[in-house]
Scaffold this motif. Sequence first.
Motif, PDB file in Angstrom:
ATOM      1  N   ALA A  59       0.841  -1.197   0.000  1.00  0.00           N
ATOM      2  CA  ALA A  59       0.000   0.000   0.000  1.00  0.00           C
ATOM      3  C   ALA A  59       0.874   1.245   0.000  1.00  0.00           C
ATOM      4  CB  ALA A  59      -0.921   0.002   1.219  1.00  0.00           C
ATOM      5  N   ASP A  60       0.707   2.068  -1.019  1.00  0.00           N
ATOM      6  CA  ASP A  60       1.443   3.328  -1.163  1.00  0.00           C
ATOM      7  C   ASP A  60       0.444   4.470  -1.034  1.00  0.00           C
ATOM      8  OD1 ASP A  60       3.227   5.302  -1.694  1.00  0.00           O
ATOM      9  OD2 ASP A  60       3.630   4.738  -3.772  1.00  0.00           O
ATOM     10  N   TYR A  61       0.669   5.350  -0.064  1.00  0.00           N
ATOM     11  CA  TYR A  61      -0.282   6.416   0.240  1.00  0.00           C
ATOM     12  C   TYR A  61       0.470   7.738   0.344  1.00  0.00           C
ATOM     13  CZ  TYR A  61      -3.757   9.116   2.932  1.00  0.00           C
ATOM     14  OH  TYR A  61      -4.636  10.080   3.369  1.00  0.00           O
ATOM     15  N   LYS A  62      -0.103   8.808  -0.252  1.00  0.00           N
ATOM     16  CA  LYS A  62       0.505  10.133  -0.179  1.00  0.00           C
ATOM     17  C   LYS A  62      -0.581  11.165   0.091  1.00  0.00           C
ATOM     18  CE  LYS A  62       4.195   8.999  -3.466  1.00  0.00           C
ATOM     19  NZ  LYS A  62       4.790   9.309  -4.794  1.00  0.00           N
ATOM     20  N   ALA A  63      -0.269  12.117   0.956  1.00  0.00           N
ATOM     21  CA  ALA A  63      -1.199  13.203   1.251  1.00  0.00           C
ATOM     22  C   ALA A  63      -0.428  14.518   1.252  1.00  0.00           C
ATOM     23  CB  ALA A  63      -1.883  12.985   2.596  1.00  0.00           C
ATOM     24  N   ASP A  64      -0.899  15.480   0.469  1.00  0.00           N
ATOM     25  CA  ASP A  64      -0.312  16.817   0.408  1.00  0.00           C
ATOM     26  C   ASP A  64      -1.354  17.811   0.900  1.00  0.00           C
ATOM     27  OD1 ASP A  64       2.050  15.825  -0.716  1.00  0.00           O
ATOM     28  OD2 ASP A  64       1.236  15.967  -2.744  1.00  0.00           O
ATOM     29  N   GLN A  65      -0.950  18.594   1.905  1.00  0.00           N
ATOM     30  CA  GLN A  65      -1.902  19.482   2.558  1.00  0.00           C
ATOM     31  C   GLN A  65      -1.332  20.896   2.619  1.00  0.00           C
ATOM     32  OE1 GLN A  65      -2.613  18.683   6.774  1.00  0.00           O
ATOM     33  NE2 GLN A  65      -4.813  18.950   6.462  1.00  0.00           N
ATOM     34  N   VAL A  66      -2.168  21.882   2.313  1.00  0.00           N
ATOM     35  CA  VAL A  66      -1.795  23.294   2.430  1.00  0.00           C
ATOM     36  C   VAL A  66      -2.855  23.986   3.279  1.00  0.00           C
ATOM     37  CG1 VAL A  66      -1.353  25.458   1.230  1.00  0.00           C
ATOM     38  CG2 VAL A  66      -0.653  23.297   0.180  1.00  0.00           C
ATOM     39  N   LEU A  67      -2.415  24.603   4.386  1.00  0.00           N
ATOM     40  CA  LEU A  67      -3.311  25.317   5.291  1.00  0.00           C
ATOM     41  C   LEU A  67      -2.953  26.796   5.240  1.00  0.00           C
ATOM     42  CD1 LEU A  67      -3.061  22.912   8.360  1.00  0.00           C
ATOM     43  CD2 LEU A  67      -4.747  22.863   6.527  1.00  0.00           C
ATOM     44  N   LEU A  68      -3.888  27.623   4.788  1.00  0.00           N
ATOM     45  CA  LEU A  68      -3.644  29.052   4.623  1.00  0.00           C
ATOM     46  C   LEU A  68      -4.655  29.822   5.449  1.00  0.00           C
ATOM     47  CD1 LEU A  68      -1.813  30.981   2.959  1.00  0.00           C
ATOM     48  CD2 LEU A  68      -3.671  31.091   1.275  1.00  0.00           C
ATOM     49  N   SER A  69      -4.163  30.675   6.358  1.00  0.00           N
ATOM     50  CA  SER A  69      -5.032  31.502   7.208  1.00  0.00           C
ATOM     51  C   SER A  69      -4.600  32.955   7.075  1.00  0.00           C
ATOM     52  CB  SER A  69      -4.957  31.062   8.672  1.00  0.00           C
ATOM     53  OG  SER A  69      -5.385  29.732   8.819  1.00  0.00           O
ATOM     54  N   ASP A  70      -5.525  33.789   6.591  1.00  0.00           N
ATOM     55  CA  ASP A  70      -5.260  35.223   6.400  1.00  0.00           C
ATOM     56  C   ASP A  70      -5.917  35.975   7.554  1.00  0.00           C
ATOM     57  OD1 ASP A  70      -4.698  37.717   5.497  1.00  0.00           O
ATOM     58  OD2 ASP A  70      -5.888  37.590   3.652  1.00  0.00           O
ATOM     59  N   PHE A  71      -5.117  36.366   8.548  1.00  0.00           N
ATOM     60  CA  PHE A  71      -5.634  37.028   9.749  1.00  0.00           C
ATOM     61  C   PHE A  71      -5.876  38.505   9.464  1.00  0.00           C
ATOM     62  CE2 PHE A  71      -3.838  33.201  11.418  1.00  0.00           C
ATOM     63  CZ  PHE A  71      -4.626  32.887  12.509  1.00  0.00           C
ATOM     64  N   GLN A  72      -7.122  38.957   9.755  1.00  0.00           N
ATOM     65  CA  GLN A  72      -7.504  40.345   9.540  1.00  0.00           C
ATOM     66  C   GLN A  72      -7.156  41.186  10.764  1.00  0.00           C
ATOM     67  OE1 GLN A  72      -8.983  40.858   6.284  1.00  0.00           O
ATOM     68  NE2 GLN A  72      -8.083  38.808   6.305  1.00  0.00           N
ATOM     69  N   GLU A  73      -7.102  42.476  10.569  1.00  0.00           N
ATOM     70  CA  GLU A  73      -6.747  43.385  11.666  1.00  0.00           C
ATOM     71  C   GLU A  73      -7.945  43.577  12.594  1.00  0.00           C
ATOM     72  OE1 GLU A  73      -4.659  47.739  12.432  1.00  0.00           O
ATOM     73  OE2 GLU A  73      -5.317  47.176  10.416  1.00  0.00           O
ATOM     74  N   THR A  74      -7.698  43.475  13.896  1.00  0.00           N
ATOM     75  CA  THR A  74      -8.698  43.776  14.926  1.00  0.00           C
ATOM     76  C   THR A  74      -8.025  44.641  15.990  1.00  0.00           C
ATOM     77  OG1 THR A  74      -8.207  41.903  16.371  1.00  0.00           O
ATOM     78  CG2 THR A  74      -9.735  41.486  14.532  1.00  0.00           C
ATOM     79  N   ALA A  75      -8.812  45.028  17.008  1.00  0.00           N
ATOM     80  CA  ALA A  75      -8.253  45.844  18.087  1.00  0.00           C
ATOM     81  C   ALA A  75      -7.222  45.076  18.897  1.00  0.00           C
ATOM     82  CB  ALA A  75      -9.387  46.334  18.999  1.00  0.00           C
ATOM     83  N   HIS A  76      -7.245  43.728  18.802  1.00  0.00           N
ATOM     84  CA  HIS A  76      -6.326  42.908  19.592  1.00  0.00           C
ATOM     85  C   HIS A  76      -5.274  42.211  18.723  1.00  0.00           C
ATOM     86  CE1 HIS A  76      -8.902  43.126  23.223  1.00  0.00           C
ATOM     87  NE2 HIS A  76      -9.891  43.180  22.327  1.00  0.00           N
ATOM     88  N   GLN A  77      -5.292  42.449  17.398  1.00  0.00           N
ATOM     89  CA  GLN A  77      -4.417  41.664  16.531  1.00  0.00           C
ATOM     90  C   GLN A  77      -4.052  42.443  15.268  1.00  0.00           C
ATOM     91  OE1 GLN A  77      -5.445  37.386  15.339  1.00  0.00           O
ATOM     92  NE2 GLN A  77      -6.050  38.568  13.536  1.00  0.00           N
ATOM     93  N   LYS A  78      -2.776  42.382  14.913  1.00  0.00           N
ATOM     94  CA  LYS A  78      -2.327  42.964  13.660  1.00  0.00           C
ATOM     95  C   LYS A  78      -2.522  41.951  12.538  1.00  0.00           C
ATOM     96  CE  LYS A  78       1.126  46.049  15.682  1.00  0.00           C
ATOM     97  NZ  LYS A  78       2.566  46.434  15.692  1.00  0.00           N
ATOM     98  N   PRO A  79      -2.688  42.424  11.294  1.00  0.00           N
ATOM     99  CA  PRO A  79      -2.895  41.474  10.185  1.00  0.00           C
ATOM    100  C   PRO A  79      -1.605  40.710   9.867  1.00  0.00           C
ATOM    101  CG  PRO A  79      -2.710  43.710   9.345  1.00  0.00           C
ATOM    102  CD  PRO A  79      -2.753  43.832  10.849  1.00  0.00           C
ATOM    103  N   PHE A  80      -1.759  39.429   9.533  1.00  0.00           N
ATOM    104  CA  PHE A  80      -0.615  38.626   9.098  1.00  0.00           C
ATOM    105  C   PHE A  80      -1.133  37.382   8.372  1.00  0.00           C
ATOM    106  CE2 PHE A  80      -1.730  36.803  13.146  1.00  0.00           C
ATOM    107  CZ  PHE A  80      -1.464  35.445  13.031  1.00  0.00           C
TER     108      PHE A  80
END
Length: 804
Positions: free
Chosen positions: A395-416
Amino acid sequence: MPLHTKLCMLLLVFSLPGFGQSDVEGVVRNELTETISGATVSIQEVGKAQPKQTKTDGNGKFKFNLSNGAYTLTVSFQGYSTYHKTDIQVAGNPVDLGIIQLIPAHQSIEAIQVTGQKRLIEHKSDRMVINIENSILADGMTALEILQRAPAVKVDDDGNINMRGKSDVAVMINGKLSYLAPKDLATLLKGTPSSSLKSIELITNPSAKYDAQGMGGIINIQMKAERKSGFNVSVNSFGGAGRKERYGAGVNMNAQSGKWNLMLGYDHGFRGEEEYRNFDRYFPKNPQEEFSRKSIQYSTTSEPLRTNNAKLGLDFQANEKLYFGIGWTGSFGTYKNFNNGFNDILFSNEERISNSLTDNSNVSKWNTNTLNFNFQQQFGSQDHTLSGDFEFLHADYKADQVLLSDFQETAHQKPFLSKRVNKTPSLTKLYVGKLDYLHHLSNQQVLEVGWKSSFMNADNNAINDTLKAGQMVRDMQTSNHFLYEEQIHAGYVNYKLDLEEWNLTAGLRMEQTASLGNQLTAAIETRRNYLNWFPSASISKKWGERHNLQASYSRRINRPDYDDLNPFRYYVDAFVFFEGNPLLQPELANSYELNYGYGKNLHLSLFFTDVSDVMTSVLTQIPAKNQTIRSRANIEGFRNIGASLNHSYNPVSFWTTINNASTFQNHYFGSFNQEAIENKQWSYTVQSNNIFKLPKAWSFELNGQYNSAESDGVFERKGFGFVSAGIMKKVWQDKLSLKLAANDIFKTMKYQTESHSGSVRMNQHFNLDSRTFIFSLSLKIGKEGKMRTRETDSSEQQRVRGGS
């Protein structure tokens, strides 16, 4: 007198031939002179009320040991006219009735009774059998969807299977235990079309002959692999849609000439799926903050799945008693999960702390090949049987995963921007060898012994990169190269005694397990070596023609699969991930069951299971990072107690209704992270299948099911139900079947869970893509005369990634 002396004397007495008795035997064949296995043979002495009954074996043979007298013989088999023979004289010498040929039963096409068709749901002494071939609603569905609709069976979103409230159910495919991890098994079953399935067997309390794996029992999925005389071809296809389109097609061919039989098949399927998911988490109040926090998560998923399944087999019947077979099966496909949504972190006063837009993708590919060799040799006049089964899986198994999170600016957090890239190549090799020997001690007694060894090697490499200062760098905290080796050696002995009114089965199984988990990245090795004994017993008593009472016991085990042991992280998204636990221990269960049957139409079961060191899903919250870790851990125990009822009825000649109901209590108890776990709840499930046989080869099927809320470890799954309907028309002398099915018509099948364990509170609500409309057709070309088939009840494959 010592107990073992009494038992030995009892066996000796049963083994002695009766005084003044003789054997009466014969062979049952069909119109094509092929042997018929499973035919019912009854013989009754003239003037006596109670007949003796048996079934023909794999060679079509039957045998009785009778006292002197005159007898009447009856032979019956579905689809054939009943055979009668009178004035059989037994007078001290063996009586050979020779070949008994059954003649097919013929009925007018206008009759609403279909001759020789098996029931949709059948009850046998140790299992419930769901004959998928006879269901209108099954066409165009996947094996997983059919399993989810089986009586008292549930499958959660992670692929974990639950039967009568008990999780950790072992799954066999064609009598071989699957070694797939639950999520990978679910992917495989999603890609297996119903047209490839023959039946599903629910075995709640297996004997010692079966692997002890599976605390909740065994589900055996039987694929179509019938050997038929001459040349036969079947073609099937389906098309339809839910929120996305679904389609597929397949072909199976069987060619038999003389002693050789060739089988081959291929099917391709595409399944589009779209789901809407809400995932809410609540964190305990931080002493430094005025308000507690909560996380509100929403996403839309698109999950296209493409599968290809192929098989090739060659059988050789050397003579009436020697059989050889070799076969190859291949499974390869692609599963994609594209997930878009958002995640909000809020104070309990609704003030927003963080907001991120998420775009996640996961592409999995697998390529699995299995090579199998088997044989069967029968000896002597009583057909003692030696069988062997040898298998290699790659059994040959492959998994490719990309996790992208675009954080918006709030009063408690800068965008990144947060980005994580995960690659998980995995390679698994499995070697299995099995030998079984069946010896007839007498006409009423059978002794079975066997040995099985399996060797597994798994190589799993989790490579995780994360975005830092605008560059992708290796994340050494979550990357992990994990090697796993496991050997299981098992032996068993099983004794069966079958009298006219009493039936006894008793057995003992031994399994020696040795495993090595090697975390190359962390340079940590975990070794295990343990021996377990698994007794089982079943005794039944018949009263007259209708009443049957059976009591059974078995001891079982559930070993953690290597995904559960592997400490690498599998990310659902940037905030929720699964993490293996290398300290997991196997769980052991004692299972008791009492069954009552009234004829073929009413069956009642009472059951109780007690599990120690139960493995269950647990949660860990990290509020500072807005993270939730899901993993498996051993807690003190689990108890399941309940009852189930199955009733079949024909209100009128053309209507068959099959109804199932069960109620049970699940009780999980123990602790995790020094917090008590006490989850106890009564639950119930009801199901009704209704089949209408209409004139001119029309059929209609209506199915409804409801499952109440149920506890599962630290989780509670909410209640859900569905209604489905389908219609079928047969044409061209019943060789072509046209079907139209509507599943989950009222869109009520939902997946909802809650968890309230210590400081952890989590709610999930998945709006599934369950309402589908499917049109399908199947065409059969060739004669339906069956050859002798070899039944397999060996077991393999549930705890490996990428198997089939």
